[in-house]
Motif scaffolding. Structure first.
Motif, PDB file in Angstrom:
ATOM      1  N   THR A 125       5.921  -1.592 -15.407  1.00  0.00           N
ATOM      2  CA  THR A 125       5.923  -0.176 -15.762  1.00  0.00           C
ATOM      3  C   THR A 125       7.207   0.470 -15.252  1.00  0.00           C
ATOM      4  OG1 THR A 125       4.922   0.664 -13.722  1.00  0.00           O
ATOM      5  CG2 THR A 125       3.411  -0.150 -15.437  1.00  0.00           C
ATOM      6  N   TYR A 126       7.300   1.760 -15.469  1.00  0.00           N
ATOM      7  CA  TYR A 126       8.473   2.512 -15.017  1.00  0.00           C
ATOM      8  C   TYR A 126       8.684   2.429 -13.514  1.00  0.00           C
ATOM      9  CZ  TYR A 126       5.372   6.155 -13.221  1.00  0.00           C
ATOM     10  OH  TYR A 126       4.428   6.849 -12.482  1.00  0.00           O
ATOM     11  N   GLU A 127       7.652   2.062 -12.762  1.00  0.00           N
ATOM     12  CA  GLU A 127       7.742   2.004 -11.309  1.00  0.00           C
ATOM     13  C   GLU A 127       8.653   0.881 -10.818  1.00  0.00           C
ATOM     14  OE1 GLU A 127       3.571   1.784 -10.447  1.00  0.00           O
ATOM     15  OE2 GLU A 127       3.473   3.928  -9.974  1.00  0.00           O
ATOM     16  N   GLU A 128       9.043  -0.035 -11.718  1.00  0.00           N
ATOM     17  CA  GLU A 128       9.971  -1.111 -11.346  1.00  0.00           C
ATOM     18  C   GLU A 128      11.424  -0.650 -11.418  1.00  0.00           C
ATOM     19  OE1 GLU A 128       8.926  -4.049 -10.108  1.00  0.00           O
ATOM     20  OE2 GLU A 128       6.976  -3.052 -10.244  1.00  0.00           O
ATOM     21  N   PHE A 129      11.621   0.600 -11.817  1.00  0.00           N
ATOM     22  CA  PHE A 129      12.974   1.149 -11.932  1.00  0.00           C
ATOM     23  C   PHE A 129      13.157   2.339 -10.987  1.00  0.00           C
ATOM     24  CE2 PHE A 129      12.394  -0.860 -16.080  1.00  0.00           C
ATOM     25  CZ  PHE A 129      13.618  -1.496 -16.274  1.00  0.00           C
ATOM     26  N   LYS A 130      14.402   2.589 -10.636  1.00  0.00           N
ATOM     27  CA  LYS A 130      14.765   3.792  -9.887  1.00  0.00           C
ATOM     28  C   LYS A 130      15.586   4.667 -10.841  1.00  0.00           C
ATOM     29  CE  LYS A 130      15.586   3.499  -5.494  1.00  0.00           C
ATOM     30  NZ  LYS A 130      16.217   3.219  -4.160  1.00  0.00           N
ATOM     31  N   PRO A 131      15.095   5.855 -11.202  1.00  0.00           N
ATOM     32  CA  PRO A 131      15.772   6.696 -12.195  1.00  0.00           C
ATOM     33  C   PRO A 131      17.140   7.191 -11.730  1.00  0.00           C
ATOM     34  CG  PRO A 131      13.504   7.412 -11.836  1.00  0.00           C
ATOM     35  CD  PRO A 131      13.832   6.454 -10.737  1.00  0.00           C
ATOM     36  N   ILE A 132      18.049   7.291 -12.682  1.00  0.00           N
ATOM     37  CA  ILE A 132      19.373   7.869 -12.439  1.00  0.00           C
ATOM     38  C   ILE A 132      19.445   9.250 -13.078  1.00  0.00           C
ATOM     39  CG2 ILE A 132      21.840   7.669 -12.932  1.00  0.00           C
ATOM     40  CD1 ILE A 132      21.527   4.643 -12.830  1.00  0.00           C
ATOM     41  N   ALA A 133      19.199   9.311 -14.389  1.00  0.00           N
ATOM     42  CA  ALA A 133      19.238  10.593 -15.100  1.00  0.00           C
ATOM     43  C   ALA A 133      18.712  10.416 -16.519  1.00  0.00           C
ATOM     44  CB  ALA A 133      20.651  11.155 -15.148  1.00  0.00           C
ATOM     45  N   GLN A 134      18.127  11.468 -17.071  1.00  0.00           N
ATOM     46  CA  GLN A 134      17.773  11.500 -18.494  1.00  0.00           C
ATOM     47  C   GLN A 134      18.929  12.116 -19.251  1.00  0.00           C
ATOM     48  OE1 GLN A 134      13.910  13.182 -19.509  1.00  0.00           O
ATOM     49  NE2 GLN A 134      14.630  13.783 -21.541  1.00  0.00           N
ATOM     50  N   THR A 135      19.171  11.641 -20.486  1.00  0.00           N
ATOM     51  CA  THR A 135      20.343  12.103 -21.221  1.00  0.00           C
ATOM     52  C   THR A 135      20.044  12.633 -22.622  1.00  0.00           C
ATOM     53  OG1 THR A 135      20.743   9.882 -22.116  1.00  0.00           O
ATOM     54  CG2 THR A 135      21.797  10.417 -20.010  1.00  0.00           C
ATOM     55  N   ASN A 136      18.838  12.423 -23.124  1.00  0.00           N
ATOM     56  CA  ASN A 136      18.646  12.619 -24.553  1.00  0.00           C
ATOM     57  C   ASN A 136      17.189  12.921 -24.903  1.00  0.00           C
ATOM     58  OD1 ASN A 136      17.856  10.455 -27.022  1.00  0.00           O
ATOM     59  ND2 ASN A 136      19.335  12.019 -27.571  1.00  0.00           N
ATOM     60  N   PHE A 137      16.988  13.620 -26.013  1.00  0.00           N
ATOM     61  CA  PHE A 137      15.653  13.906 -26.541  1.00  0.00           C
ATOM     62  C   PHE A 137      15.789  14.121 -28.041  1.00  0.00           C
ATOM     63  CE2 PHE A 137      12.117  16.605 -27.770  1.00  0.00           C
ATOM     64  CZ  PHE A 137      11.041  16.048 -27.073  1.00  0.00           C
ATOM     65  N   ASP A 138      14.983  13.400 -28.854  1.00  0.00           N
ATOM     66  CA  ASP A 138      15.069  13.518 -30.305  1.00  0.00           C
ATOM     67  C   ASP A 138      13.689  13.506 -30.951  1.00  0.00           C
ATOM     68  OD1 ASP A 138      17.853  13.640 -31.083  1.00  0.00           O
ATOM     69  OD2 ASP A 138      18.046  11.607 -30.300  1.00  0.00           O
ATOM     70  N   PRO A 139      13.499  14.289 -32.020  1.00  0.00           N
ATOM     71  CA  PRO A 139      12.227  14.294 -32.761  1.00  0.00           C
ATOM     72  C   PRO A 139      12.205  13.206 -33.827  1.00  0.00           C
ATOM     73  CG  PRO A 139      13.664  15.930 -33.695  1.00  0.00           C
ATOM     74  CD  PRO A 139      14.422  15.323 -32.530  1.00  0.00           C
ATOM     75  N   SER A 140      11.078  13.117 -34.532  1.00  0.00           N
ATOM     76  CA  SER A 140      10.936  12.176 -35.643  1.00  0.00           C
ATOM     77  C   SER A 140      11.353  12.844 -36.947  1.00  0.00           C
ATOM     78  CB  SER A 140       9.474  11.721 -35.742  1.00  0.00           C
ATOM     79  OG  SER A 140       9.229  11.020 -36.935  1.00  0.00           O
ATOM     80  N   ALA A 141      12.064  12.069 -37.776  1.00  0.00           N
ATOM     81  CA  ALA A 141      12.507  12.569 -39.084  1.00  0.00           C
ATOM     82  C   ALA A 141      11.974  11.624 -40.160  1.00  0.00           C
ATOM     83  CB  ALA A 141      14.030  12.651 -39.147  1.00  0.00           C
ATOM     84  N   LEU A 305      22.561  13.582 -32.407  1.00  0.00           N
ATOM     85  CA  LEU A 305      21.742  13.195 -31.258  1.00  0.00           C
ATOM     86  C   LEU A 305      21.442  14.409 -30.386  1.00  0.00           C
ATOM     87  CD1 LEU A 305      23.757   9.976 -30.523  1.00  0.00           C
ATOM     88  CD2 LEU A 305      21.300   9.979 -30.994  1.00  0.00           C
ATOM     89  N   GLY A 306      20.194  14.541 -29.970  1.00  0.00           N
ATOM     90  CA  GLY A 306      19.798  15.662 -29.129  1.00  0.00           C
ATOM     91  C   GLY A 306      20.193  15.446 -27.683  1.00  0.00           C
ATOM     92  N   LEU A 307      20.770  16.445 -27.073  1.00  0.00           N
ATOM     93  CA  LEU A 307      21.222  16.345 -25.682  1.00  0.00           C
ATOM     94  C   LEU A 307      20.240  17.075 -24.767  1.00  0.00           C
ATOM     95  CD1 LEU A 307      23.604  15.397 -23.842  1.00  0.00           C
ATOM     96  CD2 LEU A 307      24.592  17.669 -24.152  1.00  0.00           C
ATOM     97  N   LEU A 308      19.691  16.334 -23.804  1.00  0.00           N
ATOM     98  CA  LEU A 308      18.819  16.927 -22.800  1.00  0.00           C
ATOM     99  C   LEU A 308      19.031  16.158 -21.500  1.00  0.00           C
ATOM    100  CD1 LEU A 308      16.604  18.936 -22.007  1.00  0.00           C
ATOM    101  CD2 LEU A 308      14.921  17.199 -22.643  1.00  0.00           C
ATOM    102  N   VAL A 309      19.675  16.802 -20.531  1.00  0.00           N
ATOM    103  CA  VAL A 309      20.032  16.130 -19.277  1.00  0.00           C
ATOM    104  C   VAL A 309      19.099  16.577 -18.155  1.00  0.00           C
ATOM    105  CG1 VAL A 309      21.861  15.713 -17.587  1.00  0.00           C
ATOM    106  CG2 VAL A 309      22.441  15.990 -20.009  1.00  0.00           C
ATOM    107  N   LYS A 310      18.532  15.592 -17.461  1.00  0.00           N
ATOM    108  CA  LYS A 310      17.713  15.846 -16.278  1.00  0.00           C
ATOM    109  C   LYS A 310      18.202  14.948 -15.147  1.00  0.00           C
ATOM    110  CE  LYS A 310      13.449  16.945 -18.830  1.00  0.00           C
ATOM    111  NZ  LYS A 310      12.029  16.577 -19.012  1.00  0.00           N
ATOM    112  N   ASP A 311      18.152  15.446 -13.909  1.00  0.00           N
ATOM    113  CA  ASP A 311      18.553  14.618 -12.773  1.00  0.00           C
ATOM    114  C   ASP A 311      17.489  13.572 -12.496  1.00  0.00           C
ATOM    115  OD1 ASP A 311      16.478  15.921 -11.468  1.00  0.00           O
ATOM    116  OD2 ASP A 311      17.784  17.160 -10.220  1.00  0.00           O
ATOM    117  N   ASN A 312      17.699  12.775 -11.435  1.00  0.00           N
ATOM    118  CA  ASN A 312      16.778  11.665 -11.171  1.00  0.00           C
ATOM    119  C   ASN A 312      15.339  12.143 -10.923  1.00  0.00           C
ATOM    120  OD1 ASN A 312      17.487  12.831  -8.703  1.00  0.00           O
ATOM    121  ND2 ASN A 312      17.365  10.916  -7.587  1.00  0.00           N
ATOM    122  N   LYS A 313      15.182  13.280 -10.282  1.00  0.00           N
ATOM    123  CA  LYS A 313      13.836  13.798 -10.030  1.00  0.00           C
ATOM    124  C   LYS A 313      13.176  14.269 -11.334  1.00  0.00           C
ATOM    125  CE  LYS A 313      14.599  15.185  -5.217  1.00  0.00           C
ATOM    126  NZ  LYS A 313      14.649  16.326  -4.258  1.00  0.00           N
TER     127      LYS A 313
END
Length: 338
Positions: A125-141, A305-313
């Motif tokens: 699962t995601y728990e095997e990773f340490k997040p750096i940052a989120q960079t993107n968000f896109d809908p379905s077309a 491409l949709g841009l959405l940046v979040k820090d590691n938290k």
């Protein structure tokens, strides 16, 4: 004589005290090194690998390559994109999670990291990773070929209702976000598709272009080039607002009055969970600067491409929320193989 002895004793105590302080200082330095995973302050000393768990040409690959180009200038070494396909993304995700935690292997995580485990297709699962940052968000077309007989999404859905299981809907792999997007579209509108999996959205779009499938529910970025060229037609954007990439395309809700929730994707960067925090911070600083780069933002806009940046938290919160959402949703859709 007593004075001499007292001075000697005092000197011994002072020496002993200094020795204790020295030992404490050494211990602190040693424990600090241990706590940081003995991080190399000269990092990086060699090229960094960025694993993309899908084939070239899809939204994940496009975003990764644009970000690498913008970020390299903030690091002293190049970043090499490696496409590791297979298992609907599971092969690349497994390789990224089990890599050495030294910062030299970064994985570009797709939203499928939070779907595949619930489908029994990924043993981590995601728990095997340490997040750096989120960079993107896109809908379905929802997109078809330009010569298709469907001019609107209502025509498309009406045909699908009248011919259940006939229309072939391509997706980015079994259990991928775009597979789930098509399934939830079925549930929300009462239609039935024949689901055809590919190793990423890029191959799915290629299959649409060649006529092997009839439609795809991928992101605007993954079809924009061909829509602009008049080769494909996007019938609807499944989101609460229109896409900046394809502003002339109405939303599904605008046309049908139906809103199908969650059919969107996000992407972000992560390293193996045992990577030292100091290295994660260094990578985060570089990649976030990359997302702020004018050339990167222009590339994202050009490619839709949709841009959405979040820090590691913020990214860690996104990972948990998505994981919990699909833990409930996938069994309800009858797709769980666990």
């Amino acid at each position: 004589m007593k004075r001499i002895i007292n001075r000697g004793i005092r000197g011994i105590w002072i020496a002993a005290g200094l020795a204790v302080l020295f030992i404490i200082w050494i211990g602190y330095q040693y424990s600090d090194d241990l706590g940081s995973g003995t991080a190399d302050v000269d990092f990086p000393k060699k090229p960094i690998t960025l694993i993309v768990p899908y084939a070239a040409g899809g939204g994940t690959d496009l975003t990764a390559r644009a970000l690498v180009k913008a970020t390299e200038k903030y690091l002293s070494q190049p970043i090499v994109v490696v496409n590791r396909t297979g298992g609907g993304g599971s092969v690349g995700l497994m390789e990224g999670a089990t890599a050495k935690g030294d910062g030299y292997t970064v994985t570009y995580l797709p939203a499928e990291l939070t779907t595949l485990p619930h489908l029994g297709l990924l043993p981590i699962t995601y728990e095997e990773f340490k997040p750096i940052a989120q960079t993107n968000f896109d809908p379905s077309a929802i997109t078809v070929r330009a010569e298709a007989p469907f001019k609107t999404v209502n025509e498309f859905l009406d045909y699908a209702k009248a011919h259940p299981g006939e229309l072939k809907m391509g997706n980015a792999g079994t259990g991928s976000i775009w597979h789930l997007a098509a399934v939830t579209l079925e549930r929300g509108t009462g239609v039935k598709f024949a689901h055809i999996p590919f190793e990423g959205a890029g191959p799915a779009v290629s299959a649409l272009m060649s006529g092997f499938v009839d439609a795809v529910p991928v992101s605007p970025a993954e079809v924009k080039k061909y829509v602009d060229e008049g080769k494909l037609r996007t019938l609807a954007i499944n989101a609460d607002k229109r896409s900046e990439a394809l502003p002339g395309v109405p939303t599904l809700e605008e046309q049908t009055g139906i809103y199908v929730d969650f059919t969107s994707t996000w992407r972000g960067l992560a390293v193996p969970k045992d990577t030292p925090d100091e290295i994660v911070e260094l990578l985060a600083n570089a990649f976030v600067k990359g997302t702020e780069d004018e050339e990167f933002r222009a590339s994202m806009k050009l490619n839709g491409l949709g841009l959405l940046v979040k820090d590691n938290k913020g990214f860690a919160k996104q990972l948990k929320e998505s994981h919990d959402l699909f833990a409930k949703m996938i069994p309800e859709l009858g797709l769980s193989r666990k």
